[in-house]
Enzyme design. Structure first.
Site, PDB file in Angstrom:
ATOM      1  CD  GLN A  68      -3.082  -0.503  -0.257  1.00 53.24           C
ATOM      2  OE1 GLN A  68      -3.289   0.963  -0.878  1.00 53.24           O
ATOM      3  NE2 GLN A  68      -3.560  -1.398  -0.407  1.00 53.24           N
ATOM      4  CB  SER A  69       4.249   1.843  -1.521  1.00 58.18           C
ATOM      5  OG  SER A  69       4.945   3.420  -1.693  1.00 58.18           O
ATOM      6  CG  ASN A  70       0.544   6.574   0.895  1.00 68.68           C
ATOM      7  OD1 ASN A  70      -0.239   6.232   0.844  1.00 68.68           O
ATOM      8  ND2 ASN A  70       0.888   6.160   2.420  1.00 68.68           N
ATOM      9  CB  ALA A  72       4.583   2.332  -5.229  1.00 67.76           C
TER      10      ALA A  72
END
Ligand SMILES: Cc1ncc(COP(=O)(O)O)c(C=O)c1O
Length: 330
Positions: A68-70, A72
């Site tokens: 859930q990388s913001n 990325a």
């Protein structure tokens, strides 16, 4: 001192709003308002990183993070905006359903690759191989480190410290402490440098959502000092320049305890403020626990809302489950 060049993408300066929590005023620096697709802190770093990538005539941006990388997601959004391809190495197993940031990565057309923790630990090596294989196709790829936290990327938060310092000029009662979540350390490293360069008086507090305070004392100092050397800023940072509040992510980076969720749903119901489970939720909880509930000394708090709203969606049921059924109905 001349800032490196950047492409203006973020809606900045972001506003500062005020809430009263348990009778104490907390200023909220709304960096979640930097833009819908790239909401949050990462776009401030990406403004510098995308300028650099375009100058180097890159065709592909490669980066990495959690599922859930913001960062990325923001990188995928910026890449598609400029007609570049994004390759995202995400730590974890491919889920059955794509949700939150991951679903948006897909919508922005990113090439998503799931990697194990072991592979993630060697991500630079994996990225280098990919860069070579892309080169053979006649294209240029650039690797952006986790969180965009490089000596260039952290200029985003050097600039933010200057922005805060200007905005606070009209405040009679300035915050004694500025609090932010810490994931890769770049936001805090930029703020620490910016505080020295622009005479910000507030103490800087980071709430780490992974690793330990010792790890971040090292990471933040190294990053800030590397940036200072590279851009001849003439300042030196040591671990006394900031404080890491450890112990607010015992449940692990990807999880959130019921106790914290209860605070987050209270904050959304009573203040209209959305806090995500991985970063801002833990940092906000840490801030109120340390200063307000435990009574550690402060005069006034400023919380940097670093975004992360899309991270709420995969955990939405958990948020809703904490709501009190007997709450007042009109
Ligand atoms: C919403 C949000 N807040 C805070 C952070 C922490 O920022 P940094 O990686 O610069 O420490 C991140 C990313 O890691 C994030 O996505």
């Amino acid at each position: 001192m001349k800032n490196p060049d950047k492409i203006e993408l973020a809606n900045i300066p972001t506003p500062i709003q005020s809430i009263f929590f348990e009778g104490f005023e907390i200023l909220i620096k709304r960096d979640d308002y930097t833009g819908i697709e790239w909401t949050g802190n990462k776009i401030r770093k990406l403004e510098y990183l995308i300028f650099d990538a375009l100058e180097k005539k890159a065709d592909v941006l490669i980066t990495c993070g959690g599922i859930q990388s913001n960062h990325a997601r923001a990188t995928a959004a910026v890449a598609s905006r400029f007609g570049l391809k994004a390759i995202l190495y995400l730590r974890g197993k491919e889920p059955k359903h794509f949700d939150g940031n991951l679903a948006l990565d897909k919508l922005f057309g990113a090439d998503i690759r799931f990697v194990t923790q072991e592979e993630y630990d060697n991500i630079q090596e994996i990225a280098n191989k990919e860069i070579e294989s892309i080169k053979k196709k006649g294209l240029k790829a650039i690797f952006i480190p986790e969180g965009g936290s490089s000596p260039l990327g952290i200029w985003g938060y050097i600039e933010c410290a200057q922005e805060i310092s200007k905005q606070l000029k009209i405040f009679k009662n300035k915050p004694s402490h500025i609090i932010t979540a810490v994931g890769s350390g770049g936001t805090l490293a930029g703020l620490v440098l910016g505080k020295k360069l622009y005479g910000l008086k507030s103490s800087l507090i980071g709430v780490n959502v992974l690793k330990t305070s010792g790890d971040f004392e090292k990471i933040v100092c190294e990053l800030a000092n590397e940036c200072s050397r590279k851009y001849r800023l003439g300042v030196k940072v040591n671990s006394k320049d900031f404080t890491i509040l450890d112990g607010y992510s015992e449940e692990g980076y990807e999880n959130i305890s019921k106790e914290k969720l209860e605070l987050l749903t209270y904050v959304s119901q009573d203040y209209g403020l959305l806090l995500d489970p991985a970063y801002t939720g833990k940092a906000f909880f840490g801030m109120v626990d340390h200063f307000i509930y435990q009574g550690n000394e402060f005069n006034k708090l400023m919380f940097i809302h670093t975004g992360g709203v899309f991270g709420i969606f995969p955990k939405l049921k958990k948020y809703l489950d904490t709501l009190d059924n007997s709450s007042f109905k009109v």
